[in-house]
Scaffold this motif. Structure first.
Motif, short mmCIF file in Angstrom:
data_model
loop_
_atom_site.label_atom_id
_atom_site.label_comp_id
_atom_site.label_asym_id
_atom_site.label_seq_id
_atom_site.Cartn_x
_atom_site.Cartn_y
_atom_site.Cartn_z
N SER A 87 51.51 19.63 31.92
CA SER A 87 50.18 20.16 32.28
C SER A 87 49.16 20.05 31.15
CB SER A 87 50.30 21.63 32.69
OG SER A 87 50.66 22.44 31.58
N GLY A 88 49.65 19.84 29.92
CA GLY A 88 48.74 19.79 28.78
C GLY A 88 48.23 21.15 28.35
N ARG A 89 48.90 22.20 28.80
CA ARG A 89 48.51 23.56 28.44
C ARG A 89 49.78 24.36 28.18
NH1 ARG A 89 44.14 27.01 31.97
NH2 ARG A 89 44.47 29.04 31.00
N VAL A 90 49.76 25.22 27.18
CA VAL A 90 50.97 25.98 26.84
C VAL A 90 51.33 26.91 28.00
CG1 VAL A 90 52.01 27.64 25.27
CG2 VAL A 90 50.46 25.90 24.38
N VAL A 91 52.58 26.79 28.48
CA VAL A 91 53.09 27.62 29.57
C VAL A 91 54.17 28.54 29.00
CG1 VAL A 91 54.39 27.59 31.73
CG2 VAL A 91 52.56 25.91 31.34
N TYR A 92 53.96 29.85 29.14
CA TYR A 92 54.92 30.82 28.61
C TYR A 92 55.91 31.31 29.65
CZ TYR A 92 51.83 31.09 24.55
OH TYR A 92 51.07 30.79 23.45
N ASP A 93 55.56 31.15 30.93
CA ASP A 93 56.45 31.63 31.98
C ASP A 93 56.10 30.95 33.29
OD1 ASP A 93 58.13 33.17 33.68
OD2 ASP A 93 57.91 34.90 32.36
N LEU A 94 57.11 30.55 34.04
CA LEU A 94 56.87 29.88 35.32
C LEU A 94 56.94 30.82 36.51
CD1 LEU A 94 58.99 26.66 34.75
CD2 LEU A 94 56.50 26.89 34.69
N GLY A 95 57.33 32.05 36.29
CA GLY A 95 57.45 32.94 37.44
C GLY A 95 57.84 34.35 37.08
N SER A 96 57.01 35.00 36.32
CA SER A 96 57.26 36.39 35.97
C SER A 96 57.22 37.25 37.23
CB SER A 96 56.20 36.87 34.97
OG SER A 96 56.24 38.27 34.83
N GLY A 97 57.98 38.33 37.24
CA GLY A 97 57.98 39.26 38.37
C GLY A 97 56.86 40.27 38.30
N VAL A 98 55.95 40.12 37.34
CA VAL A 98 54.80 41.02 37.18
C VAL A 98 53.57 40.16 36.96
CG1 VAL A 98 53.82 42.92 35.85
CG2 VAL A 98 56.30 42.77 36.10
N ASN A 99 52.66 40.14 37.94
CA ASN A 99 51.45 39.33 37.85
C ASN A 99 50.28 40.05 38.49
OD1 ASN A 99 52.46 36.77 36.67
ND2 ASN A 99 53.68 36.65 38.54
N LEU A 100 49.06 39.63 38.13
CA LEU A 100 47.85 40.19 38.71
C LEU A 100 46.92 39.03 39.07
CD1 LEU A 100 46.10 42.69 39.39
CD2 LEU A 100 45.23 42.59 37.05
N PHE A 101 46.67 38.85 40.36
CA PHE A 101 45.88 37.73 40.85
C PHE A 101 44.50 38.19 41.31
CE2 PHE A 101 50.34 36.75 41.77
CZ PHE A 101 50.48 35.51 41.16
N ARG A 102 43.46 37.52 40.81
CA ARG A 102 42.12 37.72 41.38
C ARG A 102 42.08 36.88 42.65
NH1 ARG A 102 36.93 36.06 37.94
NH2 ARG A 102 37.96 34.03 38.11
N LEU A 103 41.73 37.49 43.76
CA LEU A 103 41.81 36.80 45.05
C LEU A 103 40.91 35.58 45.11
CD1 LEU A 103 42.11 39.87 47.43
CD2 LEU A 103 43.86 38.17 46.91
N SER A 104 39.79 35.61 44.43
CA SER A 104 38.91 34.44 44.45
C SER A 104 39.52 33.24 43.71
CB SER A 104 37.54 34.78 43.86
OG SER A 104 37.67 35.21 42.51
#
Length: 199
Positions: free
Chosen positions: A152-169
């Motif tokens: 992706s060319g961007r540092v990825v620390y986790d592919l699927g944490s069980g704790v996330n917060l999504f802005r719906l937009s």
């Protein structure tokens, strides 16, 4: 910010009561509602979730049963859709298998309060603490994170944490076909957020 906490649950009979009971009052006070999205488990997850929700003093708990098993990703999509109908701006997600701590959502909420954006949990970032992970599991996750970072060319620390917060937009409905209904949902969504340069 109007935040709904969604808890996808499948075969979580031993854990779901613990997950709901551990939600701290400080977090509850900042939530519009707490939804358990039960995904047609064959064990007693639904019954235990309903009993636990009824026993808790706060009236913010609701339990829904999907009409069919729509997978982990499908449960996210159900939460996004219903949250939009209720006028929410964000959906917080805590997995029902008790692998994440509800208390961690407070930190994500504080971060989102400043940015108003999507904030993803990261189990493998420096400063994070892991519980119950074998060395092999940690190494496997770190290798996958590295592969996704290179891709992706961007540092990825986790592919699927069980704790996330999504802005719906940030997750509009026209992007949903690109996201799996299964456990790879978070990976698909993460790559899409990176591709669209969502901060």
């Amino acid at each position: 910010m109007r935040v709904i906490l969604a808890i996808p649950a499948y075969e979580c009979e031993p854990q779901i009561s613990r997950v709901l009971s551990k939600i701290p009052p400080a977090l509850l006070a900042r939530l519009e509602a707490v939804w358990v999205l039960e995904n047609r488990s064959v064990d007693a997850t639904l019954r235990v979730a309903i009993e636990t929700a009824r026993s808790l003093p706060d009236g913010k708990f609701e339990v829904f049963e999907n009409t069919q098993n729509v997978g982990l990703g499908g449960s996210h999509k159900v939460a996004f859709q219903e949250a939009r109908k209720r006028g929410a701006t964000h959906v917080a997600v805590l997995h029902g298998d008790d692998q994440g701590e509800a208390e961690e959502l407070l930190r994500l909420l504080n971060r989102a309060q400043a940015t108003q954006g999507t904030v993803l949990g990261a189990r493998f970032m420096l400063g994070s603490s892991l519980h119950g992970y074998s060395a092999l599991r940690i190494a496997g996750n770190l290798l996958l994170n590295l592969a996704y970072s290179l891709f992706s060319g961007r540092v990825v620390y986790d592919l699927g944490s069980g704790v996330n917060l999504f802005r719906l937009s940030d997750v509009p409905e026209d992007r949903w076909p690109f996201y799996s209904n299964q456990f790879t949902f978070n990976m698909d969504l993460l790559l899409d957020l990176i591709r669209r340069k969502v901060p």
